[in-house]
Design a protein around this motif. Structure first.
Motif, PDB file in Angstrom:
ATOM      1  N   LEU A 188       0.637  -1.130  -0.200  1.00 42.01           N
ATOM      2  CA  LEU A 188       0.034   0.020   0.044  1.00 42.01           C
ATOM      3  C   LEU A 188       0.868   1.289  -0.003  1.00 42.01           C
ATOM      4  O   LEU A 188       0.396   2.342  -0.731  1.00 42.01           O
ATOM      5  CB  LEU A 188      -0.840   0.000   1.121  1.00 42.01           C
ATOM      6  CG  LEU A 188      -1.964   1.136   1.125  1.00 42.01           C
ATOM      7  CD1 LEU A 188      -3.292   1.203   0.149  1.00 42.01           C
ATOM      8  CD2 LEU A 188      -2.441   1.605   2.735  1.00 42.01           C
ATOM      9  N   GLY A 189       2.023   1.140   0.763  1.00 45.03           N
ATOM     10  CA  GLY A 189       2.850   2.423   0.879  1.00 45.03           C
ATOM     11  C   GLY A 189       3.227   2.705  -0.630  1.00 45.03           C
ATOM     12  O   GLY A 189       3.412   3.802  -0.849  1.00 45.03           O
ATOM     13  N   LYS A 190       3.853   1.814  -1.339  1.00 45.21           N
ATOM     14  CA  LYS A 190       4.388   1.602  -2.556  1.00 45.21           C
ATOM     15  C   LYS A 190       3.342   2.209  -3.362  1.00 45.21           C
ATOM     16  O   LYS A 190       3.701   3.211  -4.356  1.00 45.21           O
ATOM     17  CB  LYS A 190       5.064   0.501  -3.087  1.00 45.21           C
ATOM     18  CG  LYS A 190       6.308  -0.175  -2.431  1.00 45.21           C
ATOM     19  CD  LYS A 190       6.642  -1.313  -2.735  1.00 45.21           C
ATOM     20  CE  LYS A 190       8.180  -1.905  -2.209  1.00 45.21           C
ATOM     21  NZ  LYS A 190       8.505  -3.162  -2.869  1.00 45.21           N
ATOM     22  N   ARG A 191       2.177   1.859  -3.569  1.00 47.05           N
ATOM     23  CA  ARG A 191       0.962   2.259  -4.328  1.00 47.05           C
ATOM     24  C   ARG A 191       0.804   3.737  -4.036  1.00 47.05           C
ATOM     25  O   ARG A 191       0.558   4.476  -5.169  1.00 47.05           O
ATOM     26  CB  ARG A 191      -0.172   1.227  -4.083  1.00 47.05           C
ATOM     27  CG  ARG A 191      -1.399   1.419  -5.057  1.00 47.05           C
ATOM     28  CD  ARG A 191      -2.311   0.451  -4.900  1.00 47.05           C
ATOM     29  NE  ARG A 191      -3.688   0.597  -5.486  1.00 47.05           N
ATOM     30  CZ  ARG A 191      -3.820   0.634  -6.706  1.00 47.05           C
ATOM     31  NH1 ARG A 191      -3.079   0.036  -7.619  1.00 47.05           N
ATOM     32  NH2 ARG A 191      -5.053   0.748  -7.176  1.00 47.05           N
ATOM     33  N   LEU A 192       0.581   3.958  -2.871  1.00 45.68           N
ATOM     34  CA  LEU A 192       0.096   5.473  -2.717  1.00 45.68           C
ATOM     35  C   LEU A 192       1.241   6.337  -2.946  1.00 45.68           C
ATOM     36  O   LEU A 192       0.743   7.479  -3.725  1.00 45.68           O
ATOM     37  CB  LEU A 192      -0.195   5.663  -1.024  1.00 45.68           C
ATOM     38  CG  LEU A 192      -0.696   6.796  -0.762  1.00 45.68           C
ATOM     39  CD1 LEU A 192      -2.019   7.016  -1.365  1.00 45.68           C
ATOM     40  CD2 LEU A 192      -1.099   6.603   1.053  1.00 45.68           C
ATOM     41  N   ALA A 193       2.354   6.002  -2.731  1.00 43.10           N
ATOM     42  CA  ALA A 193       3.704   6.971  -3.183  1.00 43.10           C
ATOM     43  C   ALA A 193       3.528   7.189  -4.464  1.00 43.10           C
ATOM     44  O   ALA A 193       3.951   8.126  -5.056  1.00 43.10           O
ATOM     45  CB  ALA A 193       4.865   6.296  -2.298  1.00 43.10           C
ATOM     46  N   THR A 194       3.477   6.081  -5.345  1.00 46.32           N
ATOM     47  CA  THR A 194       3.762   6.065  -6.553  1.00 46.32           C
ATOM     48  C   THR A 194       2.619   6.853  -7.363  1.00 46.32           C
ATOM     49  O   THR A 194       2.894   7.872  -8.194  1.00 46.32           O
ATOM     50  CB  THR A 194       3.410   4.569  -7.298  1.00 46.32           C
ATOM     51  OG1 THR A 194       4.738   3.994  -6.779  1.00 46.32           O
ATOM     52  CG2 THR A 194       3.809   4.649  -8.829  1.00 46.32           C
ATOM     53  N   ILE A 195       1.184   6.643  -6.907  1.00 44.58           N
ATOM     54  CA  ILE A 195       0.382   7.700  -7.181  1.00 44.58           C
ATOM     55  C   ILE A 195       0.303   9.052  -6.990  1.00 44.58           C
ATOM     56  O   ILE A 195       0.068   9.974  -7.821  1.00 44.58           O
ATOM     57  CB  ILE A 195      -1.051   6.963  -7.035  1.00 44.58           C
ATOM     58  CG1 ILE A 195      -1.361   5.569  -7.583  1.00 44.58           C
ATOM     59  CG2 ILE A 195      -2.304   8.032  -7.294  1.00 44.58           C
ATOM     60  CD1 ILE A 195      -2.506   4.856  -6.874  1.00 44.58           C
ATOM     61  N   ALA A 196       0.863   9.175  -5.746  1.00 45.45           N
ATOM     62  CA  ALA A 196       1.048  10.635  -5.281  1.00 45.45           C
ATOM     63  C   ALA A 196       1.980  11.534  -6.091  1.00 45.45           C
ATOM     64  O   ALA A 196       2.174  12.499  -6.622  1.00 45.45           O
ATOM     65  CB  ALA A 196       1.387  10.656  -3.998  1.00 45.45           C
ATOM     66  N   HIS A 197       3.160  10.580  -6.227  1.00 46.61           N
ATOM     67  CA  HIS A 197       4.322  11.119  -7.251  1.00 46.61           C
ATOM     68  C   HIS A 197       3.968  11.562  -8.528  1.00 46.61           C
ATOM     69  O   HIS A 197       4.171  12.613  -9.110  1.00 46.61           O
ATOM     70  CB  HIS A 197       5.635  10.394  -6.987  1.00 46.61           C
ATOM     71  CG  HIS A 197       6.923  10.746  -7.614  1.00 46.61           C
ATOM     72  ND1 HIS A 197       7.272  10.647  -8.901  1.00 46.61           N
ATOM     73  CD2 HIS A 197       7.711  11.744  -6.924  1.00 46.61           C
ATOM     74  CE1 HIS A 197       8.396  11.557  -8.934  1.00 46.61           C
ATOM     75  NE2 HIS A 197       8.511  12.087  -7.922  1.00 46.61           N
ATOM     76  N   LYS A 198       3.116  10.860  -8.977  1.00 45.13           N
ATOM     77  CA  LYS A 198       2.546  10.857 -10.548  1.00 45.13           C
ATOM     78  C   LYS A 198       1.729  12.153 -10.609  1.00 45.13           C
ATOM     79  O   LYS A 198       1.244  12.876 -11.700  1.00 45.13           O
ATOM     80  CB  LYS A 198       1.728   9.682 -11.003  1.00 45.13           C
ATOM     81  CG  LYS A 198       2.665   8.724 -11.480  1.00 45.13           C
ATOM     82  CD  LYS A 198       2.134   7.422 -12.173  1.00 45.13           C
ATOM     83  CE  LYS A 198       2.766   6.242 -12.363  1.00 45.13           C
ATOM     84  NZ  LYS A 198       2.175   5.017 -12.918  1.00 45.13           N
ATOM     85  N   LEU A 199       0.943  12.358  -9.452  1.00 45.63           N
ATOM     86  CA  LEU A 199      -0.049  13.476  -9.523  1.00 45.63           C
ATOM     87  C   LEU A 199       0.660  14.789  -9.225  1.00 45.63           C
ATOM     88  O   LEU A 199      -0.129  15.895  -9.093  1.00 45.63           O
ATOM     89  CB  LEU A 199      -1.286  12.976  -8.732  1.00 45.63           C
ATOM     90  CG  LEU A 199      -1.979  12.053  -9.066  1.00 45.63           C
ATOM     91  CD1 LEU A 199      -3.222  11.523  -7.997  1.00 45.63           C
ATOM     92  CD2 LEU A 199      -2.711  12.172 -10.274  1.00 45.63           C
ATOM     93  N   ILE A 200       1.833  14.927  -8.798  1.00 48.60           N
ATOM     94  CA  ILE A 200       2.299  16.058  -8.162  1.00 48.60           C
ATOM     95  C   ILE A 200       2.694  16.996  -9.490  1.00 48.60           C
ATOM     96  O   ILE A 200       2.924  16.662 -10.488  1.00 48.60           O
ATOM     97  CB  ILE A 200       3.816  15.884  -7.613  1.00 48.60           C
ATOM     98  CG1 ILE A 200       3.600  14.900  -6.044  1.00 48.60           C
ATOM     99  CG2 ILE A 200       4.402  17.049  -7.148  1.00 48.60           C
ATOM    100  CD1 ILE A 200       4.973  14.708  -5.605  1.00 48.60           C
TER     101      ILE A 200
END
Length: 201
Positions: A189-201
Protein backbone atom coordinates in the motif's frame (compact mmCIF):
# COMPACT_ATOMS: atom_id res chain seq x y z
CA UNK A 1 18.32 16.80 -3.58
CA UNK A 2 17.87 17.33 0.16
CA UNK A 3 15.22 15.22 1.85
CA UNK A 4 13.79 18.41 3.32
CA UNK A 5 12.62 19.48 -0.13
CA UNK A 6 11.02 16.15 -1.07
CA UNK A 7 7.24 15.93 -1.39
CA UNK A 8 5.77 13.63 1.24
CA UNK A 9 2.97 11.22 1.94
CA UNK A 10 1.58 11.83 5.41
CA UNK A 11 1.11 8.65 7.46
CA UNK A 12 -1.34 9.75 10.14
CA UNK A 13 -2.42 7.25 12.77
CA UNK A 14 -3.73 6.72 16.26
CA UNK A 15 -2.33 3.71 18.14
CA UNK A 16 -3.27 2.68 21.66
CA UNK A 17 -1.13 -0.44 22.16
CA UNK A 18 1.35 -0.19 19.28
CA UNK A 19 -0.14 -2.42 16.57
CA UNK A 20 -1.43 0.43 14.39
CA UNK A 21 1.89 2.24 14.78
CA UNK A 22 3.71 -0.90 13.61
CA UNK A 23 1.51 -0.96 10.51
CA UNK A 24 2.21 2.73 9.94
CA UNK A 25 5.95 2.03 10.02
CA UNK A 26 5.57 -0.67 7.38
CA UNK A 27 3.49 1.60 5.15
CA UNK A 28 6.17 4.28 5.56
CA UNK A 29 8.78 1.73 4.50
CA UNK A 30 6.86 1.18 1.28
CA UNK A 31 6.53 4.92 0.68
CA UNK A 32 10.24 5.51 1.26
CA UNK A 33 11.13 2.85 -1.31
CA UNK A 34 9.74 5.08 -4.09
CA UNK A 35 12.22 7.62 -5.45
CA UNK A 36 11.32 11.30 -5.27
CA UNK A 37 8.89 11.15 -2.34
CA UNK A 38 9.10 10.33 1.36
CA UNK A 39 6.94 9.37 4.33
CA UNK A 40 6.11 11.80 7.12
CA UNK A 41 4.86 10.05 10.28
CA UNK A 42 2.38 11.79 12.57
CA UNK A 43 -0.07 10.81 15.30
CA UNK A 44 -2.95 12.45 17.17
CA UNK A 45 -3.25 13.09 20.91
CA UNK A 46 -5.70 11.07 23.03
CA UNK A 47 -8.98 12.64 24.04
CA UNK A 48 -10.32 12.74 27.60
CA UNK A 49 -13.85 13.14 29.02
CA UNK A 50 -12.70 16.21 30.94
CA UNK A 51 -11.52 18.86 28.52
CA UNK A 52 -9.23 20.47 31.10
CA UNK A 53 -7.04 17.35 31.11
CA UNK A 54 -3.95 18.42 29.20
CA UNK A 55 -1.77 16.20 27.06
CA UNK A 56 1.99 16.65 26.86
CA UNK A 57 3.03 18.86 23.91
CA UNK A 58 5.22 16.03 22.60
CA UNK A 59 4.17 12.35 22.69
CA UNK A 60 6.06 10.17 25.16
CA UNK A 61 6.83 7.76 22.31
CA UNK A 62 6.08 7.43 18.62
CA UNK A 63 5.56 10.15 16.05
CA UNK A 64 5.00 13.87 16.69
CA UNK A 65 1.46 15.19 16.85
CA UNK A 66 -0.03 16.19 13.51
CA UNK A 67 -0.79 19.79 12.55
CA UNK A 68 -3.14 21.15 9.92
CA UNK A 69 -0.04 22.29 8.02
CA UNK A 70 1.10 18.65 7.76
CA UNK A 71 -2.20 17.82 6.06
CA UNK A 72 -2.27 20.94 3.91
CA UNK A 73 1.10 20.37 2.28
CA UNK A 74 1.07 16.59 1.86
CA UNK A 75 1.00 14.98 -1.57
CA UNK A 76 -0.90 11.97 -0.27
CA UNK A 77 -2.32 10.63 2.98
CA UNK A 78 -2.47 7.26 4.74
CA UNK A 79 -4.91 7.23 7.65
CA UNK A 80 -4.83 4.51 10.32
CA UNK A 81 -6.79 3.62 13.45
CA UNK A 82 -7.73 0.67 15.62
CA UNK A 83 -11.43 -0.15 15.53
CA UNK A 84 -13.85 1.07 18.16
CA UNK A 85 -17.20 -0.68 17.70
CA UNK A 86 -16.66 -0.86 13.95
CA UNK A 87 -15.58 2.76 13.68
CA UNK A 88 -12.37 4.76 13.86
CA UNK A 89 -11.12 5.64 17.34
CA UNK A 90 -12.32 8.90 18.90
CA UNK A 91 -8.90 10.67 18.91
CA UNK A 92 -8.60 10.36 15.13
CA UNK A 93 -12.22 11.40 14.57
CA UNK A 94 -11.70 14.36 16.92
CA UNK A 95 -8.77 15.55 14.82
CA UNK A 96 -10.59 15.06 11.52
CA UNK A 97 -13.46 17.13 12.89
CA UNK A 98 -10.99 20.03 13.21
CA UNK A 99 -10.06 20.02 9.50
CA UNK A 100 -12.94 22.21 8.31
CA UNK A 101 -10.58 24.95 7.13
CA UNK A 102 -8.79 22.45 4.90
CA UNK A 103 -12.12 21.29 3.50
CA UNK A 104 -13.15 24.89 2.83
CA UNK A 105 -9.95 25.61 0.89
CA UNK A 106 -9.89 22.22 -0.87
CA UNK A 107 -6.39 21.32 0.30
CA UNK A 108 -6.97 17.55 0.04
CA UNK A 109 -9.04 17.65 -3.15
CA UNK A 110 -7.50 15.45 -5.84
CA UNK A 111 -4.84 13.96 -3.55
CA UNK A 112 -4.61 10.17 -3.14
CA UNK A 113 -5.50 8.75 0.28
CA UNK A 114 -5.55 5.28 1.84
CA UNK A 115 -6.72 3.75 5.11
CA UNK A 116 -5.52 0.96 7.42
CA UNK A 117 -6.73 -0.56 10.67
CA UNK A 118 -6.25 -3.13 13.44
CA UNK A 119 -8.80 -5.23 15.32
CA UNK A 120 -8.71 -7.69 18.20
CA UNK A 121 -10.53 -10.41 16.28
CA UNK A 122 -10.79 -11.51 12.67
CA UNK A 123 -14.36 -10.25 12.28
CA UNK A 124 -14.02 -7.29 14.63
CA UNK A 125 -15.09 -4.54 12.23
CA UNK A 126 -12.05 -4.18 9.98
CA UNK A 127 -13.96 -3.22 6.83
CA UNK A 128 -16.42 -0.86 8.54
CA UNK A 129 -13.57 0.90 10.32
CA UNK A 130 -11.78 1.40 7.00
CA UNK A 131 -14.95 2.74 5.40
CA UNK A 132 -15.56 5.06 8.36
CA UNK A 133 -12.17 6.64 7.67
CA UNK A 134 -12.92 6.92 3.95
CA UNK A 135 -16.03 9.04 4.50
CA UNK A 136 -14.33 12.27 5.67
CA UNK A 137 -11.65 11.74 3.01
CA UNK A 138 -14.35 11.62 0.32
CA UNK A 139 -15.88 14.80 1.72
CA UNK A 140 -12.45 16.40 1.41
CA UNK A 141 -12.30 15.34 -2.25
CA UNK A 142 -9.44 12.90 -1.80
CA UNK A 143 -8.96 10.03 -4.24
CA UNK A 144 -9.32 6.72 -2.38
CA UNK A 145 -6.53 4.22 -3.12
CA UNK A 146 -7.09 0.61 -2.09
CA UNK A 147 -5.29 -2.67 -2.67
CA UNK A 148 -5.96 -4.57 -5.91
CA UNK A 149 -6.18 -8.35 -6.02
CA UNK A 150 -3.01 -8.37 -8.08
CA UNK A 151 -1.49 -8.30 -4.59
CA UNK A 152 -1.57 -12.08 -4.08
CA UNK A 153 -1.30 -11.73 -0.31
CA UNK A 154 -4.95 -10.64 -0.39
CA UNK A 155 -5.85 -14.13 -1.60
CA UNK A 156 -3.50 -15.96 0.76
CA UNK A 157 -3.94 -14.14 4.06
CA UNK A 158 -5.42 -16.05 6.98
CA UNK A 159 -5.42 -12.97 9.23
CA UNK A 160 -5.86 -9.34 8.15
CA UNK A 161 -5.87 -7.73 4.74
CA UNK A 162 -8.70 -6.31 2.59
CA UNK A 163 -9.04 -4.59 -0.79
CA UNK A 164 -10.17 -1.50 1.14
CA UNK A 165 -6.77 -1.31 2.81
CA UNK A 166 -4.39 -3.36 4.94
CA UNK A 167 -5.52 -4.62 8.34
CA UNK A 168 -4.02 -6.56 11.22
CA UNK A 169 -5.59 -8.96 13.71
CA UNK A 170 -3.87 -7.97 16.96
CA UNK A 171 -5.58 -10.44 19.34
CA UNK A 172 -7.48 -9.80 22.55
CA UNK A 173 -4.29 -8.68 24.32
CA UNK A 174 -3.08 -6.71 21.24
CA UNK A 175 0.16 -8.71 21.22
CA UNK A 176 -0.13 -10.85 18.09
CA UNK A 177 2.74 -10.08 15.68
CA UNK A 178 1.98 -8.74 12.24
CA UNK A 179 1.82 -11.71 9.86
CA UNK A 180 3.94 -11.93 6.73
CA UNK A 181 0.89 -11.36 4.50
CA UNK A 182 -0.13 -8.34 6.59
CA UNK A 183 3.41 -6.93 6.31
CA UNK A 184 3.42 -7.49 2.56
CA UNK A 185 0.12 -5.65 2.15
CA UNK A 186 1.22 -2.70 4.31
CA UNK A 187 4.40 -2.23 2.29
CA UNK A 188 2.50 -2.69 -0.97
CA UNK A 189 0.00 0.00 0.00
CA UNK A 190 2.83 2.41 0.83
CA UNK A 191 4.42 1.82 -2.57
CA UNK A 192 1.12 2.15 -4.42
CA UNK A 193 0.13 5.33 -2.60
CA UNK A 194 3.54 6.95 -3.04
CA UNK A 195 3.70 6.03 -6.74
CA UNK A 196 0.29 7.57 -7.43
CA UNK A 197 1.04 10.65 -5.32
CA UNK A 198 4.31 11.22 -7.15
CA UNK A 199 2.60 10.95 -10.54
CA UNK A 200 0.00 13.51 -9.50
CA UNK A 201 2.44 16.14 -8.23
Amino acid sequence: MSNVTLPYVLVLYYSRYGATMAMANLIARGINSIAGIEARMRTVPPVAPMTEVAVPPVPIKGSPYVTLEDIKHCSGLALGSPTRFGNMAAPLKHFLDSTGSLWFSGDLAGKPASVFSTTSSLHGGQETTLISMMLPLLHHGALIVGLPYTETALMNTQTGGTPYGPTHVAGLDSKLPISEDEKTLCIALGKRLATIAHKLI
